[in-house]
Design a protein around this motif. Structure first.
Motif, PDB file in Angstrom:
ATOM      1  N   ASP A   1      46.358 -83.348   0.117  1.00  9.92           N
ATOM      2  CA  ASP A   1      46.586 -83.953   1.439  1.00  9.92           C
ATOM      3  C   ASP A   1      45.912 -83.186   2.571  1.00  9.92           C
ATOM      4  O   ASP A   1      45.678 -83.738   3.653  1.00  9.92           O
ATOM      5  CB  ASP A   1      48.089 -84.086   1.715  1.00  9.92           C
ATOM      6  N   PHE A   2      45.592 -81.911   2.347  1.00 14.02           N
ATOM      7  CA  PHE A   2      44.918 -81.129   3.391  1.00 14.02           C
ATOM      8  C   PHE A   2      43.571 -81.741   3.772  1.00 14.02           C
ATOM      9  O   PHE A   2      43.090 -81.558   4.880  1.00 14.02           O
ATOM     10  CB  PHE A   2      44.701 -79.676   2.923  1.00 14.02           C
ATOM     11  N   ALA A   3      42.965 -82.447   2.846  1.00 16.31           N
ATOM     12  CA  ALA A   3      41.630 -83.011   3.082  1.00 16.31           C
ATOM     13  C   ALA A   3      41.675 -84.341   3.838  1.00 16.31           C
ATOM     14  O   ALA A   3      40.621 -84.877   4.217  1.00 16.31           O
ATOM     15  CB  ALA A   3      40.908 -83.209   1.746  1.00 16.31           C
TER      16      ALA A   3
ATOM     17  N   MET B   1      45.731 -78.876  10.114  1.00 17.59           N
ATOM     18  CA  MET B   1      46.532 -77.756   9.625  1.00 17.59           C
ATOM     19  C   MET B   1      46.479 -76.578  10.592  1.00 17.59           C
ATOM     20  O   MET B   1      45.681 -76.561  11.532  1.00 17.59           O
ATOM     21  CB  MET B   1      46.028 -77.311   8.252  1.00 17.59           C
ATOM     22  N   ILE B   2      47.342 -75.593  10.342  1.00 19.57           N
ATOM     23  CA  ILE B   2      47.185 -74.272  10.960  1.00 19.57           C
ATOM     24  C   ILE B   2      47.232 -73.283   9.807  1.00 19.57           C
ATOM     25  O   ILE B   2      48.014 -73.452   8.860  1.00 19.57           O
ATOM     26  CB  ILE B   2      48.252 -73.976  12.047  1.00 19.57           C
ATOM     27  N   ASN B   3      46.343 -72.298   9.824  1.00 16.99           N
ATOM     28  CA  ASN B   3      46.121 -71.424   8.685  1.00 16.99           C
ATOM     29  C   ASN B   3      46.712 -70.039   8.904  1.00 16.99           C
ATOM     30  O   ASN B   3      46.991 -69.633  10.036  1.00 16.99           O
ATOM     31  CB  ASN B   3      44.610 -71.298   8.433  1.00 16.99           C
ATOM     32  N   ARG B   4      46.887 -69.292   7.811  1.00 20.27           N
ATOM     33  CA  ARG B   4      47.197 -67.875   7.888  1.00 20.27           C
ATOM     34  C   ARG B   4      45.894 -67.088   7.846  1.00 20.27           C
ATOM     35  O   ARG B   4      44.836 -67.617   7.535  1.00 20.27           O
ATOM     36  CB  ARG B   4      48.106 -67.478   6.719  1.00 20.27           C
ATOM     37  N   GLU B   5      45.982 -65.785   8.153  1.00 22.00           N
ATOM     38  CA  GLU B   5      44.770 -64.958   8.203  1.00 22.00           C
ATOM     39  C   GLU B   5      44.247 -64.686   6.791  1.00 22.00           C
ATOM     40  O   GLU B   5      45.001 -64.755   5.814  1.00 22.00           O
ATOM     41  CB  GLU B   5      45.072 -63.649   8.930  1.00 22.00           C
ATOM     42  N   LYS B   6      42.971 -64.379   6.685  1.00 22.33           N
ATOM     43  CA  LYS B   6      42.374 -64.058   5.384  1.00 22.33           C
ATOM     44  C   LYS B   6      43.134 -62.897   4.751  1.00 22.33           C
ATOM     45  O   LYS B   6      43.445 -61.916   5.404  1.00 22.33           O
ATOM     46  CB  LYS B   6      40.908 -63.650   5.558  1.00 22.33           C
ATOM     47  N   GLY B   7      43.407 -63.018   3.446  1.00 20.40           N
ATOM     48  CA  GLY B   7      44.088 -61.941   2.725  1.00 20.40           C
ATOM     49  C   GLY B   7      45.598 -62.089   2.670  1.00 20.40           C
ATOM     50  O   GLY B   7      46.253 -61.389   1.906  1.00 20.40           O
TER      51      GLY B   7
ATOM     52  N   SER C   1      36.137 -75.358   5.222  1.00 21.68           N
ATOM     53  CA  SER C   1      35.382 -75.684   6.442  1.00 21.68           C
ATOM     54  C   SER C   1      35.407 -77.177   6.767  1.00 21.68           C
ATOM     55  O   SER C   1      35.151 -77.576   7.897  1.00 21.68           O
ATOM     56  CB  SER C   1      33.927 -75.226   6.293  1.00 21.68           C
ATOM     57  N   ARG C   2      35.758 -77.995   5.779  1.00 23.62           N
ATOM     58  CA  ARG C   2      35.813 -79.448   6.015  1.00 23.62           C
ATOM     59  C   ARG C   2      37.218 -79.911   6.402  1.00 23.62           C
ATOM     60  O   ARG C   2      37.438 -81.106   6.580  1.00 23.62           O
ATOM     61  CB  ARG C   2      35.377 -80.198   4.748  1.00 23.62           C
ATOM     62  N   ILE C   3      38.154 -78.962   6.488  1.00 22.79           N
ATOM     63  CA  ILE C   3      39.544 -79.323   6.786  1.00 22.79           C
ATOM     64  C   ILE C   3      39.867 -79.025   8.246  1.00 22.79           C
ATOM     65  O   ILE C   3      39.597 -77.935   8.736  1.00 22.79           O
ATOM     66  CB  ILE C   3      40.499 -78.559   5.834  1.00 22.79           C
TER      67      ILE C   3
ATOM     68  N   ASP D   1      50.009 -80.457  11.783  1.00 25.78           N
ATOM     69  CA  ASP D   1      50.785 -81.308  10.883  1.00 25.78           C
ATOM     70  C   ASP D   1      51.316 -80.545   9.680  1.00 25.78           C
ATOM     71  O   ASP D   1      52.328 -80.920   9.093  1.00 25.78           O
ATOM     72  CB  ASP D   1      49.913 -82.460  10.364  1.00 25.78           C
ATOM     73  N   VAL D   2      50.611 -79.475   9.308  1.00 24.43           N
ATOM     74  CA  VAL D   2      50.981 -78.794   8.069  1.00 24.43           C
ATOM     75  C   VAL D   2      50.532 -77.336   8.088  1.00 24.43           C
ATOM     76  O   VAL D   2      49.532 -76.987   8.732  1.00 24.43           O
ATOM     77  CB  VAL D   2      50.375 -79.531   6.835  1.00 24.43           C
ATOM     78  N   ALA D   3      51.301 -76.489   7.397  1.00 31.18           N
ATOM     79  CA  ALA D   3      50.941 -75.079   7.182  1.00 31.18           C
ATOM     80  C   ALA D   3      51.572 -74.652   5.867  1.00 31.18           C
ATOM     81  O   ALA D   3      52.499 -75.296   5.368  1.00 31.18           O
ATOM     82  CB  ALA D   3      51.459 -74.213   8.328  1.00 31.18           C
ATOM     83  N   VAL D   4      51.067 -73.558   5.323  1.00 24.09           N
ATOM     84  CA  VAL D   4      51.601 -73.014   4.063  1.00 24.09           C
ATOM     85  C   VAL D   4      52.484 -71.815   4.387  1.00 24.09           C
ATOM     86  O   VAL D   4      52.121 -70.972   5.220  1.00 24.09           O
ATOM     87  CB  VAL D   4      50.442 -72.555   3.134  1.00 24.09           C
ATOM     88  N   GLY D   5      53.638 -71.723   3.729  1.00 28.61           N
ATOM     89  CA  GLY D   5      54.502 -70.577   3.965  1.00 28.61           C
ATOM     90  C   GLY D   5      55.698 -70.576   3.033  1.00 28.61           C
ATOM     91  O   GLY D   5      55.791 -71.400   2.119  1.00 28.61           O
ATOM     92  N   MET D   6      56.619 -69.652   3.286  1.00 27.76           N
ATOM     93  CA  MET D   6      57.772 -69.537   2.390  1.00 27.76           C
ATOM     94  C   MET D   6      58.978 -70.301   2.937  1.00 27.76           C
ATOM     95  O   MET D   6      59.136 -70.501   4.126  1.00 27.76           O
ATOM     96  CB  MET D   6      58.116 -68.073   2.138  1.00 27.76           C
ATOM     97  N   GLU D   7      59.815 -70.691   1.992  1.00 28.10           N
ATOM     98  CA  GLU D   7      60.928 -71.595   2.281  1.00 28.10           C
ATOM     99  C   GLU D   7      61.890 -71.044   3.334  1.00 28.10           C
ATOM    100  O   GLU D   7      62.313 -71.768   4.239  1.00 28.10           O
ATOM    101  CB  GLU D   7      61.690 -71.859   0.982  1.00 28.10           C
ATOM    102  N   LYS D   8      62.218 -69.755   3.202  1.00 21.83           N
ATOM    103  CA  LYS D   8      63.250 -69.171   4.064  1.00 21.83           C
ATOM    104  C   LYS D   8      62.969 -69.400   5.552  1.00 21.83           C
ATOM    105  O   LYS D   8      63.867 -69.679   6.338  1.00 21.83           O
ATOM    106  CB  LYS D   8      63.333 -67.669   3.761  1.00 21.83           C
ATOM    107  N   VAL D   9      61.686 -69.301   5.923  1.00 23.95           N
ATOM    108  CA  VAL D   9      61.318 -69.419   7.337  1.00 23.95           C
ATOM    109  C   VAL D   9      61.520 -70.848   7.850  1.00 23.95           C
ATOM    110  O   VAL D   9      61.881 -71.058   9.012  1.00 23.95           O
ATOM    111  CB  VAL D   9      59.865 -68.945   7.547  1.00 23.95           C
TER     112      VAL D   9
END
Length: 234
Positions: free
Chosen positions: A103-105, A111-117, A136-138, A161-169
């Protein structure tokens, strides 16, 4: 690390661990850096303990392949701290029905991303790679932030609309729902030659103590089945 015992990583569990260590007379300090950079810092001897939740798609394994690659020739012990559920932060009610990595595509999703690493960033990138997608296409891929809380808040406000992270937050942020995708293993990494030092021995005995573990019985989102267990050696 000559000026103290430095524990790397961003989880609350590590803050509580360093507090316990100070109560046991070890001057534990905290460095809030992501998985990749903390392993590199351990390699260079800038920190005493690295933490990592880095998924390797090739073997569907956590952390060990990265420890081998980023600390070549250095024998390390990988000690579990917790298992956590990783997934997607979406707006309440999931209005855009965002359910999978594919769905990211979509054109209608930013989306909003986390930092590299960061572990969450690596999880995303590894899954995009499996799907043959380039970041780069997202939309929003280059918009980076340093914490789970910040990206969840951005989704809650409607800035993404979307980000990746852990449930607790997700439970701490208004107007955010969580789509679980991957149970991750969150580990601490120490050099094996330091296992017998007073600092590391103290840290391990705290992790294995009932008193420390009781702190997490009441906090949702942690699975501490293997806490303090050496799960791998490199």
């Amino acid at each position: 690390a000559g000026d103290g015992f430095i524990i790397c990583g961003q989880d609350l569990i590590l803050d509580i661990l360093s507090n316990f260590m100070r109560m046991h007379g070890v001057m534990a300090l905290r460095a809030y850096i992501g998985s990749y950079d903390s392993l590199v810092s351990l390699y260079y001897g800038k920190v005493s303990v690295a933490s990592a939740h880095l998924w390797d798609s090739a073997g569907d394994d956590y952390n060990v392949p990265y420890v081998r690659a980023l600390l070549p020739g250095i024998r390390c012990a990988v000690v579990n701290v917790t298992y956590r559920m990783q997934g997607l932060y979406v707006a309440s009610g999931n209005p855009k029905t965002i359910l999978t990595w594919r769905d990211f595509a979509r054109e209608d999703i930013t989306m909003i991303n986390r930092e590299k690493g960061a572990g969450s960033r690596v999880l995303l990138d590894e899954n995009l790679k499996l799907l043959g997608l380039y970041g780069s296409r997202i939309k929003g891929y280059d918009n980076e932030n340093q914490s789970h809380l910040a990206v969840a808040s951005a989704v809650g406000r409607g800035d993404a609309d979307v980000a990746v992270g852990m449930e607790k937050v997700a439970r701490q942020v208004e107007n955010v729902e969580f789509v679980p995708l991957k149970k991750e293993r969150y580990d601490l990494v120490v050099k094996k030659e330091h296992l017998d030092t007073a600092e590391v021995a103290t840290m391990l005995s705290i992790l294995r103590s009932e008193r420390f573990q009781n702190e997490f019985k009441r906090i949702g989102g942690y699975d501490i089945t293997d806490i303090g267990k050496i799960v791998a050696e490199t």
